[in-house]
Write a protein that holds these residues in place. Structure first.
Motif, PDB file in Angstrom:
ATOM      1  N   PRO A 167       0.793  -1.225   0.000  1.00 14.48           N
ATOM      2  CA  PRO A 167       0.000   0.000   0.000  1.00 14.48           C
ATOM      3  C   PRO A 167       0.836   1.292   0.000  1.00 14.48           C
ATOM      4  N   HIS A 168       2.142   1.197   0.204  1.00 11.80           N
ATOM      5  CA  HIS A 168       2.989   2.359   0.491  1.00 11.80           C
ATOM      6  C   HIS A 168       3.566   3.030  -0.759  1.00 11.80           C
ATOM      7  N   LEU A 169       3.429   4.362  -0.799  1.00 15.10           N
ATOM      8  CA  LEU A 169       4.045   5.201  -1.828  1.00 15.10           C
ATOM      9  C   LEU A 169       4.771   6.336  -1.112  1.00 15.10           C
ATOM     10  N   GLN A 170       5.984   6.642  -1.570  1.00 16.50           N
ATOM     11  CA  GLN A 170       6.720   7.740  -0.942  1.00 16.50           C
ATOM     12  C   GLN A 170       7.559   8.493  -1.958  1.00 16.50           C
ATOM     13  N   MET A 171       7.867   9.735  -1.599  1.00 18.37           N
ATOM     14  CA  MET A 171       8.819  10.567  -2.335  1.00 18.37           C
ATOM     15  C   MET A 171       9.807  11.077  -1.291  1.00 18.37           C
ATOM     16  N   ASP A 172      11.057  10.657  -1.411  1.00 14.17           N
ATOM     17  CA  ASP A 172      12.020  11.075  -0.388  1.00 14.17           C
ATOM     18  C   ASP A 172      12.847  12.282  -0.819  1.00 14.17           C
ATOM     19  N   PHE A 173      12.797  12.671  -2.084  1.00 11.27           N
ATOM     20  CA  PHE A 173      13.517  13.832  -2.603  1.00 11.27           C
ATOM     21  C   PHE A 173      14.998  13.779  -2.270  1.00 11.27           C
ATOM     22  N   GLY A 174      15.540  12.554  -2.149  1.00  9.10           N
ATOM     23  CA  GLY A 174      16.957  12.386  -1.859  1.00  9.10           C
ATOM     24  C   GLY A 174      17.303  12.521  -0.385  1.00  9.10           C
ATOM     25  N   LEU A 175      16.296  12.645   0.468  1.00  2.00           N
ATOM     26  CA  LEU A 175      16.536  12.798   1.899  1.00  2.00           C
ATOM     27  C   LEU A 175      16.409  11.460   2.619  1.00  2.00           C
ATOM     28  N   SER A 176      17.351  11.180   3.468  1.00  2.00           N
ATOM     29  CA  SER A 176      17.286   9.973   4.300  1.00  2.00           C
ATOM     30  C   SER A 176      16.471  10.294   5.552  1.00  2.00           C
ATOM     31  N   ILE A 177      16.044   9.253   6.248  1.00  2.00           N
ATOM     32  CA  ILE A 177      15.347   9.444   7.524  1.00  2.00           C
ATOM     33  C   ILE A 177      16.262  10.195   8.490  1.00  2.00           C
ATOM     34  N   ARG A 178      17.521   9.871   8.484  1.00  2.00           N
ATOM     35  CA  ARG A 178      18.485  10.550   9.362  1.00  2.00           C
ATOM     36  C   ARG A 178      18.501  12.060   9.100  1.00  2.00           C
ATOM     37  N   GLN A 179      18.497  12.452   7.832  1.00  4.64           N
ATOM     38  CA  GLN A 179      18.476  13.879   7.491  1.00  4.64           C
ATOM     39  C   GLN A 179      17.156  14.521   7.917  1.00  4.64           C
ATOM     40  N   LEU A 180      16.054  13.810   7.721  1.00  4.30           N
ATOM     41  CA  LEU A 180      14.753  14.340   8.127  1.00  4.30           C
ATOM     42  C   LEU A 180      14.702  14.532   9.641  1.00  4.30           C
ATOM     43  N   LYS A 181      15.259  13.585  10.391  1.00  8.32           N
ATOM     44  CA  LYS A 181      15.301  13.709  11.849  1.00  8.32           C
ATOM     45  C   LYS A 181      16.109  14.932  12.273  1.00  8.32           C
ATOM     46  N   LYS A 182      17.121  15.283  11.485  1.00  7.47           N
ATOM     47  CA  LYS A 182      17.953  16.449  11.800  1.00  7.47           C
ATOM     48  C   LYS A 182      17.273  17.765  11.408  1.00  7.47           C
ATOM     49  N   GLY A 183      16.125  17.672  10.722  1.00 10.00           N
ATOM     50  CA  GLY A 183      15.387  18.888  10.386  1.00 10.00           C
ATOM     51  C   GLY A 183      15.445  19.310   8.935  1.00 10.00           C
ATOM     52  N   LEU A 184      16.124  18.544   8.077  1.00  8.48           N
ATOM     53  CA  LEU A 184      16.148  18.900   6.660  1.00  8.48           C
ATOM     54  C   LEU A 184      14.806  18.551   6.027  1.00  8.48           C
ATOM     55  N   ARG A 185      14.337  19.420   5.136  1.00 10.68           N
ATOM     56  CA  ARG A 185      13.077  19.211   4.416  1.00 10.68           C
ATOM     57  C   ARG A 185      13.299  19.591   2.954  1.00 10.68           C
ATOM     58  N   PRO A 186      12.508  19.010   2.045  1.00  9.24           N
ATOM     59  CA  PRO A 186      12.638  19.369   0.631  1.00  9.24           C
ATOM     60  C   PRO A 186      12.324  20.842   0.401  1.00  9.24           C
ATOM     61  N   SER A 187      13.036  21.440  -0.504  1.00  9.61           N
ATOM     62  CA  SER A 187      12.746  22.799  -0.962  1.00  9.61           C
ATOM     63  C   SER A 187      12.327  22.665  -2.411  1.00  9.61           C
ATOM     64  N   HIS A 188      11.108  23.088  -2.730  1.00  8.30           N
ATOM     65  CA  HIS A 188      10.576  22.853  -4.061  1.00  8.30           C
ATOM     66  C   HIS A 188      10.455  24.136  -4.873  1.00  8.30           C
ATOM     67  N   ASP A 189      10.762  23.996  -6.168  1.00  5.74           N
ATOM     68  CA  ASP A 189      10.439  25.059  -7.119  1.00  5.74           C
ATOM     69  C   ASP A 189       8.964  24.941  -7.428  1.00  5.74           C
ATOM     70  N   GLN A 190       8.329  26.010  -7.809  1.00  2.00           N
ATOM     71  CA  GLN A 190       6.911  25.991  -8.145  1.00  2.00           C
ATOM     72  C   GLN A 190       6.640  25.060  -9.325  1.00  2.00           C
ATOM     73  N   ASN A 191       7.593  24.929 -10.259  1.00  2.96           N
ATOM     74  CA  ASN A 191       7.359  24.102 -11.441  1.00  2.96           C
ATOM     75  C   ASN A 191       7.468  22.602 -11.162  1.00  2.96           C
ATOM     76  N   GLU A 192       7.863  22.208  -9.945  1.00  2.00           N
ATOM     77  CA  GLU A 192       7.927  20.789  -9.603  1.00  2.00           C
ATOM     78  C   GLU A 192       6.542  20.200  -9.389  1.00  2.00           C
ATOM     79  N   LYS A 193       5.594  21.035  -9.004  1.00  2.00           N
ATOM     80  CA  LYS A 193       4.252  20.563  -8.692  1.00  2.00           C
ATOM     81  C   LYS A 193       3.549  20.208  -9.961  1.00  2.00           C
TER      82      LYS A 193
END
Length: 189
Positions: free
Chosen positions: A163-189
């Motif tokens: 059932p699982h779908l994900q987009m990690d945008f190149g971020l590991s769980i470790r990076q997410l735990k440290k507070g990193l988040r994806p930064s998106h351009d408007q044209n990515e949507k």
């Protein structure tokens, strides 16, 4: 002695050049992420790109005669831990190997889906062919999702999470735990 100095100078120049390349690479790479700080609360909503792609998935699946239901979006740490306990502290089936804070759901980067059959029931039957085209609707949805940029848990080798779908945008769980988040351009949507 002259040759030795020449070799050292060459190695110093190579190391300096590689260091500069690494710094440039890291600066470009960091432009893709926002540092929110380690103590940032987990998001309460899906990442905007994940939300937009999920909407596209529902629309494209519907056009194929497949009724997809999103059963999970962002999960709290508490809910993730409860799911992790399932199958470990009870006789139920194990549904995740990710503890709280170790799932992309905890960061708004994952969704889970199921199908709705002709009777309106939500089902998790991966062999169901409700649009009668001779193919599993579940796998058709997974293919559409992958075309949209999702990673599908059904492709994982150790634990198939259909059932699982994900987009990690190149971020590991470790990076997410440290507070990193994806930064998106408007044209990515």
């Amino acid at each position: 002695m002259k040759r030795y100095r020449k070799d050292i100078t060459t190695w110093i120049l190579i190391i300096l050049f590689l260091t500069i390349l690494i710094i440039i690479y890291n600066e470009q790479k960091n432009d893709r992420y926002i540092d929110t700080g380690k103590n940032t609360a987990p998001p309460e909503k899906l990442d905007p790109v994940v939300a937009a792609k999920t909407s596209q998935l529902l629309k494209k699946s519907s056009q194929q005669g497949i009724d997809v239901v999103i059963t999970e979006k962002v999960r709290s740490i508490k809910r993730q831990n409860k799911l992790y306990e399932q199958g470990r502290l009870s006789d139920e089936k194990v549904v995740t190997y990710a503890k709280g804070g170790e799932s992309y759901h905890n960061y708004g980067l994952a969704v889970d889906y199921a199908l709705r059959n002709k009777d309106g029931e939500i089902i998790w039957n991966i062999n169901y062919d409700g649009n009668n085209n001779g193919k599993s609707d579940w796998f058709e949805v997974a293919e559409i999702a992958k075309e949209l940029g999702f990673e599908w848990g059904g492709d994982w080798s150790k634990f198939k999470d259909y059932p699982h779908l994900q987009m990690d945008f190149g971020l590991s769980i470790r990076q997410l735990k440290k507070g990193l988040r994806p930064s998106h351009d408007q044209n990515e949507k």
